[in-house]
Design an enzyme around this catalytic site. Sequence first.
Site, PDB file in Angstrom:
ATOM      1  N   GLU A  14     -48.489 -14.046  -1.768  1.00 16.79           N
ATOM      2  CA  GLU A  14     -47.772 -13.130  -1.927  1.00 16.79           C
ATOM      3  C   GLU A  14     -48.190 -11.651  -2.156  1.00 16.79           C
ATOM      4  O   GLU A  14     -47.589 -10.645  -2.188  1.00 16.79           O
ATOM      5  CB  GLU A  14     -46.738 -13.577  -2.886  1.00 16.79           C
ATOM      6  CG  GLU A  14     -45.923 -14.737  -2.641  1.00 16.79           C
ATOM      7  CD  GLU A  14     -45.065 -15.341  -3.523  1.00 16.79           C
ATOM      8  OE1 GLU A  14     -43.948 -16.031  -3.130  1.00 16.79           O
ATOM      9  OE2 GLU A  14     -45.432 -15.144  -4.720  1.00 16.79           O
ATOM     10  N   ASP A  34     -36.454 -20.212   2.727  1.00 14.98           N
ATOM     11  CA  ASP A  34     -35.883 -21.383   2.939  1.00 14.98           C
ATOM     12  C   ASP A  34     -34.440 -21.203   2.283  1.00 14.98           C
ATOM     13  O   ASP A  34     -34.135 -20.324   1.804  1.00 14.98           O
ATOM     14  CB  ASP A  34     -36.803 -22.533   2.143  1.00 14.98           C
ATOM     15  CG  ASP A  34     -36.709 -22.447   0.796  1.00 14.98           C
ATOM     16  OD1 ASP A  34     -37.701 -21.713   0.221  1.00 14.98           O
ATOM     17  OD2 ASP A  34     -35.933 -22.626   0.093  1.00 14.98           O
TER      18      ASP A  34
END
Length: 253
Positions: free
Chosen positions: A15, A215
């Site tokens: 990230e 997700d």
Amino acid sequence: MHTGRLAILGALHEEIADLLAAMDPGAVIHRVAMRDFHVGTLWGTPCVIALSRIGKVAAAATASIVIQEFQASRVIFTGLAGGLHPDVAVGDVVVASALMQHDMDARPLFPQHEIPLLGREDFAADPVLSARLLDSARQFASGHAGLPAGQGARRPKVHHGLIATGDVFVNDNDYAHRLRQRLPEALCLEMEGGAMAQVCYEFGVPFAVLRVISDQADHAAKTDFTDFLVNLARVYTAGVLAPLLQSGAFRQA
Ligand code: ADE
């Protein structure tokens, strides 16, 4: 004018990887409490970048350290999140307007979700920092064709709203369904933002959170999250933050 550093935090290496790679070569690594704090300049902005690791305690500890040890005057947390709201799809970007802790429950001593003895259940993100993230995310989304085939092809949408944080990776339709019912305004869920927000609130330091939906917090969340992390997380983080820092928006107030 801000004199302190901009802190950029992420829970997993992917990230923040592209941001670390882009720091000026003079950046120095300080190790505190089993974490590396990269202190230096990123596109002209004095920064401290750190990997918090996953979860609320890890995020709170890291936020405290960047504020107290590294004079962070603003904190941005970036990373992935599971979609909760029906308008939020995989590949979309969420900038927090506020964050709450969905697993805080000190009933019957305090109402559900209230942070005991602080008398509040959410923490508002800084409107100026958040507006800059939103602008940059919208620019990124408008130039981004969408996810690779098989993951849906729609152009990413950019949302601004409530993010729910808890020490749970939600990989279960029933759990996600119950959260949607209890928190109909929440756009997405993750595991750090609300803890970082509480620490920044307590120190009086402005903060913002940028999340990309990996997700839908359902039975497929583990696979979807892992695929997104490996293939796309860094594209988004750097894609939104790089132009913003390059523009000089964070060099001063
Ligand atoms: N971050 C990304 N996806 C998540 C999920 N399903 N649960 C908690 N945090 C997440």
